[in-house]
Design an enzyme around this catalytic site. Sequence first.
Site, PDB file in Angstrom:
ATOM      1  N   TYR A 103      91.810  44.751  49.523  1.00 55.34           N
ATOM      2  CA  TYR A 103      91.343  43.790  50.516  1.00 55.34           C
ATOM      3  C   TYR A 103      92.481  43.001  51.141  1.00 55.34           C
ATOM      4  O   TYR A 103      93.440  42.613  50.462  1.00 55.34           O
ATOM      5  CB  TYR A 103      90.374  42.782  49.878  1.00 55.34           C
ATOM      6  CG  TYR A 103      89.064  43.369  49.414  1.00 55.34           C
ATOM      7  CD1 TYR A 103      88.280  44.120  50.267  1.00 55.34           C
ATOM      8  CD2 TYR A 103      88.602  43.136  48.123  1.00 55.34           C
ATOM      9  CE1 TYR A 103      87.069  44.649  49.851  1.00 55.34           C
ATOM     10  CE2 TYR A 103      87.394  43.650  47.689  1.00 55.34           C
ATOM     11  CZ  TYR A 103      86.633  44.408  48.559  1.00 55.34           C
ATOM     12  OH  TYR A 103      85.441  44.928  48.144  1.00 55.34           O
ATOM     13  N   THR A 240      70.002  51.262  41.838  1.00 59.26           N
ATOM     14  CA  THR A 240      70.527  52.605  42.054  1.00 59.26           C
ATOM     15  C   THR A 240      71.212  53.076  40.779  1.00 59.26           C
ATOM     16  O   THR A 240      71.870  52.307  40.080  1.00 59.26           O
ATOM     17  CB  THR A 240      71.529  52.637  43.221  1.00 59.26           C
ATOM     18  OG1 THR A 240      72.577  51.695  42.991  1.00 59.26           O
ATOM     19  CG2 THR A 240      70.825  52.294  44.531  1.00 59.26           C
ATOM     20  N   ASP A 282      74.374  50.146  50.325  1.00 61.21           N
ATOM     21  CA  ASP A 282      73.837  49.504  51.528  1.00 61.21           C
ATOM     22  C   ASP A 282      72.763  50.368  52.183  1.00 61.21           C
ATOM     23  O   ASP A 282      71.754  49.861  52.687  1.00 61.21           O
ATOM     24  CB  ASP A 282      74.959  49.234  52.535  1.00 61.21           C
ATOM     25  CG  ASP A 282      76.056  48.359  51.960  1.00 61.21           C
ATOM     26  OD1 ASP A 282      75.737  47.421  51.209  1.00 61.21           O
ATOM     27  OD2 ASP A 282      77.231  48.614  52.265  1.00 61.21           O
TER      28      ASP A 282
END
Length: 341
Positions: A103, A240, A282
């Site tokens: 990042y 998930t 997502d």
Amino acid sequence: MRVITFGEIMIRLQPYHHERFVQASNLEFTFGGGEANVAVSLANFGLDAAFVTKLPAHTIGQCVVNDLRRFGVDTSLITRGGSRVGIYFNEKGAAQRGSVCIYDRAHSAIQEATAEDFDWDRIFAGADWFHFTGITPALGENLVQLCRAACQAAKERGVKISCDLNYRSKLWSHEQARAAMSDLCQYVDVCIANEEDVKDVFGIEAEGSDVREGKLNEAGYLSVAKQLADRFGMEKVGITLRESHSASDNGWSALLYNAQSGEYFFSRKYEIHIVDRVGGGDSFAAGLIYSILTGKTDKQAVEFASAASALKHTIEGDFNMVSVAEVEKLAGGDISGRIQR
């Protein structure tokens, strides 16, 4: 149906193919971010989806806006200001070499946003659903406060709220995440997580599972979903379930728990060969939101969401470029992958 998503969208810089950073002489330039990914998926599914963030008024900020617009996302609620768009560098893994994400998002426009940047009355006008992720409050205490204000405004207007826990260890500690998300999850109606998030954030662990060895115990995750729903009074919890055989090949499935009925539903398991795994969670969140808003049963919802996410793993970039018809075809059992002519 109108859905509002709120968070950060970043520039994604990635070596071509499966090159390592130290090999690359060129980087692919695209955009992505949890809540923006959900908005794009929902727009592709035909819903009215708006993404809320803060972006600089300069050309790169406009590039982000233009990219979202081309996929049908409503960008009219984006605040302009600040000096930079956050960046993440992504190196795609293969076989036994895992992917790497670095990042560079400090001092991005959204990270330095304040309460004055967002008019929640205007943002939630006509909205039916609000979605955010645990990545957004991880950007700083000001974002925790902004997420809380958004959730409170949504609740006051009867807007359903979903949150994907999305724990990111490079952004905050377990203790910081637990404090912030324990506060924010009291507003959440539908919670989405993966096999590690609930443990990392709340210390709730699925017994008999080892994600590093690709072993998942379904009964353990039933307990995780119920504990999470009971703790915060959530209506539904979707988890998930990724069986990581390698960076290139995963088993993929999901469960959905309905706290009101006490029922659990597992999806079909897909054996997927990964093109790009970023945005997989997502796309599951978007599939679940779409399914609930369009009146699908819980079983249909988890099948649709799982199929949407399985398809995302075959698509380059953060965004899931699939239609409702394509998802329903896979969810209906056509797993052949045969050419369409």
